[in-house]
Design a protein around this motif. Structure first.
Motif, PDB file in Angstrom:
ATOM      1  N   LEU A  71     -11.529  13.690 -20.394  1.00 29.20           N
ATOM      2  CA  LEU A  71     -11.468  12.302 -19.927  1.00 29.20           C
ATOM      3  C   LEU A  71     -11.231  12.305 -18.416  1.00 29.20           C
ATOM      4  N   PRO A  72     -12.192  11.786 -17.642  1.00 27.60           N
ATOM      5  CA  PRO A  72     -12.012  11.794 -16.188  1.00 27.60           C
ATOM      6  C   PRO A  72     -11.292  10.544 -15.696  1.00 27.60           C
ATOM      7  N   VAL A  73     -10.851  10.601 -14.472  1.00 28.10           N
ATOM      8  CA  VAL A  73     -10.275   9.423 -13.817  1.00 28.10           C
ATOM      9  C   VAL A  73     -11.357   8.822 -12.913  1.00 28.10           C
ATOM     10  N   GLY A  74     -11.544   7.516 -13.003  1.00 33.54           N
ATOM     11  CA  GLY A  74     -12.486   6.830 -12.123  1.00 33.54           C
ATOM     12  C   GLY A  74     -11.783   6.484 -10.819  1.00 33.54           C
ATOM     13  N   ARG A  75     -12.033   7.293  -9.794  1.00 30.40           N
ATOM     14  CA  ARG A  75     -11.310   7.098  -8.524  1.00 30.40           C
ATOM     15  C   ARG A  75     -12.317   7.262  -7.406  1.00 30.40           C
ATOM     16  N   TRP A  76     -12.265   6.374  -6.429  1.00 34.50           N
ATOM     17  CA  TRP A  76     -13.266   6.375  -5.361  1.00 34.50           C
ATOM     18  C   TRP A  76     -12.693   6.753  -4.013  1.00 34.50           C
ATOM     19  N   LEU A 139     -17.300   6.297 -23.532  1.00 27.95           N
ATOM     20  CA  LEU A 139     -17.136   5.378 -22.402  1.00 27.95           C
ATOM     21  C   LEU A 139     -15.696   4.893 -22.308  1.00 27.95           C
ATOM     22  N   ASN A 140     -15.067   5.152 -21.153  1.00 26.62           N
ATOM     23  CA  ASN A 140     -13.751   4.576 -20.853  1.00 26.62           C
ATOM     24  C   ASN A 140     -13.981   3.421 -19.883  1.00 26.62           C
ATOM     25  N   ILE A 141     -13.753   2.196 -20.361  1.00 24.74           N
ATOM     26  CA  ILE A 141     -13.971   1.031 -19.494  1.00 24.74           C
ATOM     27  C   ILE A 141     -12.690   0.748 -18.724  1.00 24.74           C
ATOM     28  N   VAL A 143     -11.141  -1.868 -15.498  1.00 26.10           N
ATOM     29  CA  VAL A 143     -11.504  -3.077 -14.739  1.00 26.10           C
ATOM     30  C   VAL A 143     -11.087  -2.957 -13.275  1.00 26.10           C
ATOM     31  N   GLY A 144     -10.246  -1.945 -12.975  1.00 27.98           N
ATOM     32  CA  GLY A 144      -9.840  -1.703 -11.589  1.00 27.98           C
ATOM     33  C   GLY A 144      -8.543  -2.400 -11.239  1.00 27.98           C
ATOM     34  N   TRP A 145      -7.775  -1.737 -10.386  1.00 26.86           N
ATOM     35  CA  TRP A 145      -6.513  -2.339  -9.943  1.00 26.86           C
ATOM     36  C   TRP A 145      -6.270  -2.090  -8.464  1.00 26.86           C
ATOM     37  N   ASN A 146      -7.071  -1.181  -7.878  1.00 23.10           N
ATOM     38  CA  ASN A 146      -6.763  -0.696  -6.548  1.00 23.10           C
ATOM     39  C   ASN A 146      -7.628  -1.441  -5.518  1.00 23.10           C
ATOM     40  N   ASN A 212     -10.351   2.219 -23.961  1.00 26.57           N
ATOM     41  CA  ASN A 212      -9.771   1.434 -22.864  1.00 26.57           C
ATOM     42  C   ASN A 212      -8.261   1.649 -22.910  1.00 26.57           C
ATOM     43  N   ALA A 213      -7.627   1.457 -21.751  1.00 28.93           N
ATOM     44  CA  ALA A 213      -6.183   1.707 -21.665  1.00 28.93           C
ATOM     45  C   ALA A 213      -5.451   0.505 -21.094  1.00 28.93           C
ATOM     46  N   GLY A 214      -5.907  -0.677 -21.411  1.00 25.48           N
ATOM     47  CA  GLY A 214      -5.218  -1.880 -20.924  1.00 25.48           C
ATOM     48  C   GLY A 214      -3.751  -1.874 -21.355  1.00 25.48           C
ATOM     49  N   ALA A 215      -2.878  -2.237 -20.434  1.00 22.91           N
ATOM     50  CA  ALA A 215      -1.442  -2.218 -20.746  1.00 22.91           C
ATOM     51  C   ALA A 215      -0.866  -3.633 -20.809  1.00 22.91           C
ATOM     52  N   SER A 216      -1.459  -4.561 -20.086  1.00 28.32           N
ATOM     53  CA  SER A 216      -0.992  -5.952 -20.104  1.00 28.32           C
ATOM     54  C   SER A 216      -1.384  -6.564 -21.454  1.00 28.32           C
ATOM     55  N   PHE A 230      -7.800   3.289 -28.315  1.00 33.54           N
ATOM     56  CA  PHE A 230      -6.909   2.549 -27.424  1.00 33.54           C
ATOM     57  C   PHE A 230      -5.884   3.549 -26.886  1.00 33.54           C
ATOM     58  N   PHE A 231      -5.893   3.723 -25.571  1.00 37.31           N
ATOM     59  CA  PHE A 231      -4.941   4.653 -24.953  1.00 37.31           C
ATOM     60  C   PHE A 231      -3.724   3.870 -24.495  1.00 37.31           C
ATOM     61  N   THR A 232      -2.559   4.315 -24.940  1.00 34.52           N
ATOM     62  CA  THR A 232      -1.340   3.589 -24.590  1.00 34.52           C
ATOM     63  C   THR A 232      -0.230   4.583 -24.279  1.00 34.52           C
ATOM     64  N   THR A 264      -2.724   8.734 -26.657  1.00 37.58           N
ATOM     65  CA  THR A 264      -1.845   8.641 -25.503  1.00 37.58           C
ATOM     66  C   THR A 264      -2.212   9.716 -24.478  1.00 37.58           C
ATOM     67  N   VAL A 265      -1.513   9.686 -23.348  1.00 38.35           N
ATOM     68  CA  VAL A 265      -1.766  10.685 -22.308  1.00 38.35           C
ATOM     69  C   VAL A 265      -0.465  11.358 -21.904  1.00 38.35           C
ATOM     70  N   GLY A 266      -0.576  12.539 -21.337  1.00 35.21           N
ATOM     71  CA  GLY A 266       0.620  13.271 -20.947  1.00 35.21           C
ATOM     72  C   GLY A 266       0.329  14.351 -19.919  1.00 35.21           C
TER      73      GLY A 266
HETATM   74  C1  LIG Z   1      -5.450   7.046 -20.024  1.00 33.28           C
HETATM   75  C2  LIG Z   1      -5.642   6.073 -18.896  1.00 33.28           C
HETATM   76  C3  LIG Z   1      -6.739   6.229 -18.079  1.00 33.28           C
HETATM   77  C4  LIG Z   1      -6.964   5.330 -17.049  1.00 33.28           C
HETATM   78  N1  LIG Z   1      -7.982   5.564 -16.203  1.00 33.28           N
HETATM   79  C5  LIG Z   1      -8.144   4.738 -15.138  1.00 33.28           C
HETATM   80  C6  LIG Z   1      -9.091   5.047 -14.157  1.00 33.28           C
HETATM   81  O1  LIG Z   1      -9.679   6.111 -14.195  1.00 33.28           O
HETATM   82  N2  LIG Z   1      -9.318   4.169 -13.153  1.00 33.28           N
HETATM   83  C7  LIG Z   1      -8.645   2.987 -13.057  1.00 33.28           C
HETATM   84  O2  LIG Z   1      -8.906   2.219 -12.146  1.00 33.28           O
HETATM   85  N3  LIG Z   1      -7.687   2.687 -13.976  1.00 33.28           N
HETATM   86  C8  LIG Z   1      -7.416   3.538 -14.978  1.00 33.28           C
HETATM   87  N4  LIG Z   1      -6.419   3.271 -15.880  1.00 33.28           N
HETATM   88  C9  LIG Z   1      -5.727   1.975 -15.820  1.00 33.28           C
HETATM   89  C10 LIG Z   1      -6.029   1.099 -17.032  1.00 33.28           C
HETATM   90  O3  LIG Z   1      -7.409   0.930 -17.240  1.00 33.28           O
HETATM   91  C11 LIG Z   1      -5.354  -0.271 -16.919  1.00 33.28           C
HETATM   92  O4  LIG Z   1      -5.912  -1.039 -15.875  1.00 33.28           O
HETATM   93  C12 LIG Z   1      -3.865  -0.117 -16.694  1.00 33.28           C
HETATM   94  O5  LIG Z   1      -3.300   0.580 -17.795  1.00 33.28           O
HETATM   95  C13 LIG Z   1      -3.160  -1.451 -16.498  1.00 33.28           C
HETATM   96  O6  LIG Z   1      -3.402  -2.313 -17.588  1.00 33.28           O
HETATM   97  P1  LIG Z   1      -3.957  -3.772 -17.361  1.00 33.28           P
HETATM   98  O7  LIG Z   1      -5.330  -3.655 -16.729  1.00 33.28           O
HETATM   99  O8  LIG Z   1      -4.001  -4.393 -18.739  1.00 33.28           O
HETATM  100  O9  LIG Z   1      -3.017  -4.493 -16.436  1.00 33.28           O
HETATM  101  C14 LIG Z   1      -6.108   4.208 -16.862  1.00 33.28           C
HETATM  102  C15 LIG Z   1      -4.964   4.100 -17.658  1.00 33.28           C
HETATM  103  C16 LIG Z   1      -4.712   5.041 -18.650  1.00 33.28           C
HETATM  104  C17 LIG Z   1      -3.438   4.915 -19.450  1.00 33.28           C
END
Ligand SMILES: Cc1cc2nc3c(=O)[nH]c(=O)nc-3n(C[C@H](O)[C@H](O)[C@H](O)COP(=O)(O)O)c2cc1C
Length: 383
Positions: A71-76, A139-141, A143-146, A212-216, A230-232, A264-266
């Motif tokens: 599982l990669p991290v989507g980072r630019w 596919l890991n969707i 939505v972006g936060w940065n 997807n790993a949405g936390a909200s 669902f990743f939590t 989950t992740v660790g």
């Molecule tokens: C396993 C995992 C992988 C994630 N990978 C990315 C990522 O690569 N790029 C990214 O912008 N956010 C990534 N996130 C952030 C989540 O997609 C999500 O935006 C974050 O957990 C906050 O939740 P929210 O969007 O519901 O506020 C990741 C989170 C987790 C736990």
């Protein structure tokens, strides 16, 4: 393990995709290897390069060992600091396609920012990766936060919940492109597509695994409504809490007529003795942490002494230094295997984790921890 000959007419069910083509109760994956330093914000010279050569070697090693996924991290854009943490990254769909071409069993995910990829281009990229991997693309969707990253593209971030409204349309459009219909229109609030033609379709008659790993609350609801995985975050202190969280998410999905697996992740530091593991963890993560990068990450998340107070700030600093969060596992093989088995018994279907240096550390994990997990009944010997 269901080992496949791979003629192009083989049909896979969604259930087989969700099982990642193995019978193991606990699926194991490697998280973050496409980025420089992986998920360890550290100065140590053995920190992860993230380059292609090392990724390819790692994927082949994981494939041979029966590890289920990467599982990669989507980072630019990197986070700065002395190492420009995650400053050098391989784009995840092309990374996945390359790895899928050179492996036989491994599931490889792309981590894709919905607002940055046109849905029809993305749908075709995913299909292409899935064809190359004969049904092994996931596919890991995200939505972006940065904000920084989005500025770089000239794209304005939507308000938090609207990001998931957009992602819903984006995913609906992609699923239509993957589906049986060859011509369609899509008339959403954000996305409007006319006279679409989308061929070919994903490999083998089922669509790629979606995570997807949405936390909200909004993010979590999106994951439950749309995803297979669902990743939590998992608690280190209470497996009962973990079991409860897994149960709630699965029940919610079931009430919508869906099956959902919870992952989950660790972060793993595994050494022959507990003392050695703790010493290495202290050396790599505390004494040689890239603390200026950690502080840069915290600033982006608006976590400072002023916003959360001194005690919480220090807690968060340590949390972010080891892989930007996730379950911290530091121990000898018995301790690591026990934690993983406990997660499995709490109902988690799998875990993606990182090492400081994946290639150096994975062989020991496979030699020592995997056989223990087999004896504990959460994984099977690879055939
Ligand atoms: C396993 C995992 C992988 C994630 N990978 C990315 C990522 O690569 N790029 C990214 O912008 N956010 C990534 N996130 C952030 C989540 O997609 C999500 O935006 C974050 O957990 C906050 O939740 P929210 O969007 O519901 O506020 C990741 C989170 C987790 C736990």
């Amino acid at each position: 393990m269901n080992v496949r000959a791979a003629p192009s007419d083989t049909r896979f069910s969604m259930r087989e995709r969700m099982a990642m083509y193995t019978d193991n109760a606990l699926k194991i994956g490697l998280f973050g290897a496409n980025c420089s330093s992986g998920r360890a914000v550290t100065l140590v010279p053995e920190r992860w390069t993230g380059n292609w050569e090392d990724n390819l070697q790692l994927a082949r090693m994981a494939d041979d060992a029966g590890i289920e996924f990467m599982l990669p991290v989507g980072r630019w854009k990197g986070y700065g600091g002395d190492t420009d943490y995650m400053g050098t990254t391989l784009e995840t769909i092309t990374w996945a396609t390359g790895l899928l071409a050179q492996t036989k069993r491994l599931i490889v995910f792309g981590t894709v920012h919905a607002p940055l990829f046109h849905p029809l281009i993305a749908a075709k990229q995913f299909v292409t990766a899935d064809q190359v991997g004969e049904g092994r693309f996931g596919l890991n969707i995200v939505v972006g936060w940065n904000e920084d990253e989005f500025q770089m593209f000239g794209v304005t971030q939507r308000e938090h919940d609207a990001r998931y409204d957009y992602a819903q349309e984006w995913l609906d459009a992609i699923k239509m492109a993957w589906g049986p219909q060859e011509d369609f229109d899509f008339d959403g609030q954000y996305i409007k597509l006319k006279k679409v033609r989308a061929k070919p379709k994903p490999f083998g008659g089922a669509r790629p695994l979606i995570m997807n790993a949405g936390a909200s609350p909004t993010g979590r609801a999106f994951a439950i409504r749309n995803c297979d995985a669902f990743f939590t975050n998992a608690s280190r202190t209470s497996m009962e809490d973990n079991a409860q969280r897994v149960k709630e998410a699965k029940e919610e999905a079931r009430s919508q007529g869906r099956e959902l697996d919870v992952y989950t992740v660790g972060v793993v530091t595994c050494r022959p003795t507990q003392k050695e593991a703790e010493e290495y963890y202290r050396y790599a993560t505390i004494e040689n942490g890239d603390w200026s990068a950690v502080d840069g990450i915290l600033a982006k998340k608006n976590i400072s002494v002023a916003t959360v107070g001194e005690e919480e700030f220090q807690r968060q600093r340590h949390h972010y230094a080891h892989g930007m969060g996730g379950l911290l596992m530091v121990g000898d093989p018995d301790r690591i295997a026990q934690t993983l088995a406990d997660l499995s018994r709490a109902g988690l279907r799998g875990i993606g984790f990182s090492f400081v240096n994946y290639l150096n550390e994975l062989p020991y994990f496979c030699d020592e921890v995997l056989p223990r997990l087999e004896r504990m009944g959460v994984r099977q010997r690879r055939r």
